[in-house]
Motif scaffolding. Structure first.
Motif, mmCIF file in Angstrom:
data_model
loop_
_atom_site.group_PDB
_atom_site.id
_atom_site.type_symbol
_atom_site.label_atom_id
_atom_site.label_comp_id
_atom_site.label_asym_id
_atom_site.label_seq_id
_atom_site.Cartn_x
_atom_site.Cartn_y
_atom_site.Cartn_z
ATOM 1 N N MET A 1 -16.183 27.842 -17.775
ATOM 2 C CA MET A 1 -14.974 27.124 -18.126
ATOM 3 C C MET A 1 -15.100 26.610 -19.559
ATOM 4 S SD MET A 1 -12.207 26.059 -16.631
ATOM 5 C CE MET A 1 -10.921 24.910 -16.804
ATOM 6 N N MET A 2 -14.064 26.824 -20.335
ATOM 7 C CA MET A 2 -14.073 26.389 -21.735
ATOM 8 C C MET A 2 -13.545 24.958 -21.844
ATOM 9 S SD MET A 2 -12.746 29.897 -23.562
ATOM 10 C CE MET A 2 -12.530 29.121 -25.135
ATOM 11 N N THR A 3 -14.020 24.251 -22.854
ATOM 12 C CA THR A 3 -13.548 22.894 -23.105
ATOM 13 C C THR A 3 -12.183 22.938 -23.795
ATOM 14 O OG1 THR A 3 -14.505 22.718 -25.312
ATOM 15 C CG2 THR A 3 -15.933 22.112 -23.423
ATOM 16 N N THR A 4 -11.512 21.797 -23.811
ATOM 17 C CA THR A 4 -10.228 21.697 -24.513
ATOM 18 C C THR A 4 -10.414 22.017 -25.989
ATOM 19 O OG1 THR A 4 -9.404 20.061 -22.939
ATOM 20 C CG2 THR A 4 -8.312 20.143 -25.077
ATOM 21 N N ALA A 5 -11.503 21.554 -26.582
ATOM 22 C CA ALA A 5 -11.766 21.820 -28.005
ATOM 23 C C ALA A 5 -11.936 23.322 -28.256
ATOM 24 C CB ALA A 5 -12.989 21.054 -28.469
ATOM 25 N N GLU A 6 -12.666 24.002 -27.383
ATOM 26 C CA GLU A 6 -12.846 25.451 -27.551
ATOM 27 C C GLU A 6 -11.515 26.187 -27.398
ATOM 28 O OE1 GLU A 6 -17.389 26.190 -25.998
ATOM 29 O OE2 GLU A 6 -15.817 25.830 -24.503
ATOM 30 N N LEU A 7 -10.736 25.800 -26.395
ATOM 31 C CA LEU A 7 -9.425 26.419 -26.197
ATOM 32 C C LEU A 7 -8.530 26.180 -27.405
ATOM 33 C CD1 LEU A 7 -8.886 25.403 -22.479
ATOM 34 C CD2 LEU A 7 -9.214 27.745 -23.323
ATOM 35 N N ALA A 8 -8.582 24.978 -27.966
ATOM 36 C CA ALA A 8 -7.776 24.654 -29.141
ATOM 37 C C ALA A 8 -8.189 25.498 -30.340
ATOM 38 C CB ALA A 8 -7.882 23.172 -29.470
ATOM 39 N N GLN A 9 -9.480 25.729 -30.491
ATOM 40 C CA GLN A 9 -9.931 26.571 -31.603
ATOM 41 C C GLN A 9 -9.390 27.987 -31.455
ATOM 42 O OE1 GLN A 9 -14.197 26.056 -31.554
ATOM 43 N NE2 GLN A 9 -14.070 24.346 -32.966
ATOM 44 N N VAL A 10 -9.365 28.485 -30.243
ATOM 45 C CA VAL A 10 -8.835 29.828 -30.010
ATOM 46 C C VAL A 10 -7.336 29.831 -30.315
ATOM 47 C CG1 VAL A 10 -8.463 31.652 -28.318
ATOM 48 C CG2 VAL A 10 -10.619 30.385 -28.312
ATOM 49 N N LEU A 11 -6.596 28.855 -29.804
ATOM 50 C CA LEU A 11 -5.154 28.781 -30.063
ATOM 51 C C LEU A 11 -4.880 28.652 -31.550
ATOM 52 C CD1 LEU A 11 -2.245 28.638 -29.040
ATOM 53 C CD2 LEU A 11 -2.549 26.158 -28.800
ATOM 54 N N PHE A 12 -5.686 27.894 -32.246
ATOM 55 C CA PHE A 12 -5.539 27.694 -33.687
ATOM 56 C C PHE A 12 -5.483 29.030 -34.420
ATOM 57 C CE2 PHE A 12 -6.952 26.971 -37.971
ATOM 58 C CZ PHE A 12 -6.561 25.685 -38.309
ATOM 59 N N THR A 13 -6.237 30.012 -33.936
ATOM 60 C CA THR A 13 -6.341 31.297 -34.638
ATOM 61 C C THR A 13 -5.242 32.282 -34.260
ATOM 62 O OG1 THR A 13 -7.829 32.294 -32.998
ATOM 63 C CG2 THR A 13 -8.849 31.059 -34.820
ATOM 64 N N THR A 14 -4.328 31.889 -33.374
ATOM 65 C CA THR A 14 -3.231 32.775 -32.998
ATOM 66 C C THR A 14 -2.098 32.658 -34.011
ATOM 67 O OG1 THR A 14 -1.991 31.184 -31.648
ATOM 68 C CG2 THR A 14 -3.781 32.420 -30.545
ATOM 69 N N ALA A 15 -1.116 33.520 -33.862
ATOM 70 C CA ALA A 15 0.067 33.490 -34.729
ATOM 71 C C ALA A 15 1.106 32.472 -34.253
ATOM 72 C CB ALA A 15 0.693 34.884 -34.789
ATOM 73 N N LEU A 16 0.886 31.840 -33.102
ATOM 74 C CA LEU A 16 1.846 30.860 -32.607
ATOM 75 C C LEU A 16 1.973 29.707 -33.598
ATOM 76 C CD1 LEU A 16 0.931 30.604 -28.819
ATOM 77 C CD2 LEU A 16 2.639 32.055 -29.920
ATOM 78 N N GLN A 17 3.165 29.140 -33.647
ATOM 79 C CA GLN A 17 3.440 28.038 -34.558
ATOM 80 C C GLN A 17 3.924 26.813 -33.791
ATOM 81 O OE1 GLN A 17 2.885 28.108 -37.943
ATOM 82 N NE2 GLN A 17 1.928 30.054 -37.422
ATOM 83 N N PRO A 18 3.619 25.624 -34.298
ATOM 84 C CA PRO A 18 4.094 24.405 -33.638
ATOM 85 C C PRO A 18 5.613 24.358 -33.502
ATOM 86 C CG PRO A 18 2.432 23.873 -35.273
ATOM 87 C CD PRO A 18 2.753 25.332 -35.432
ATOM 88 N N SER A 19 6.317 25.013 -34.393
ATOM 89 C CA SER A 19 7.781 25.009 -34.347
ATOM 90 C C SER A 19 8.335 25.960 -33.286
ATOM 91 C CB SER A 19 8.352 25.384 -35.710
ATOM 92 O OG SER A 19 7.896 26.676 -36.099
ATOM 93 N N ASP A 20 7.492 26.833 -32.723
ATOM 94 C CA ASP A 20 7.927 27.742 -31.665
ATOM 95 C C ASP A 20 8.158 26.958 -30.374
ATOM 96 O OD1 ASP A 20 7.519 29.878 -33.414
ATOM 97 O OD2 ASP A 20 5.540 30.351 -32.607
#
Length: 80
Positions: A1-20
């Motif tokens: 199981m990954m931590t919230t911090a690890e999951l956030a790092q992965v999400l950070f590297t995606t093309a998704l944007q906060p405005s989406d």
């Protein structure tokens, strides 16, 4: 199981944007897809986060706060 911090790092590297307008499902799917692209190794994604932090320090904190909040919500709902 990954931590919230690890999951956030992965999400950070995606093309998704906060405005989406993103559903929890879309966030989890993007994290899964990106993690697969990193060979299943969250440390590879973390390296990309470090590179972005160095290249764009003015945007790093804002994007990481978004990523932390987004994965906390998306994965909390998945566990419920």
């Amino acid at each position: 199981m990954m931590t919230t911090a690890e999951l956030a790092q992965v999400l950070f590297t995606t093309a998704l944007q906060p405005s989406d307008a993103l559903s929890p499902y879309a966030i989890r799917a993007a994290v899964d897809e990106r993690l697969c692209a990193c060979g299943g190794d969250p440390a590879r994604c973390a390296g990309q986060v470090a590179q972005e932090a160095g290249d764009h320090p003015e945007a790093y904190a804002r994007r990481m706060r978004w990523a932390l909040g987004a994965v906390a919500g998306a994965y909390q709902l998945a566990a419920a």
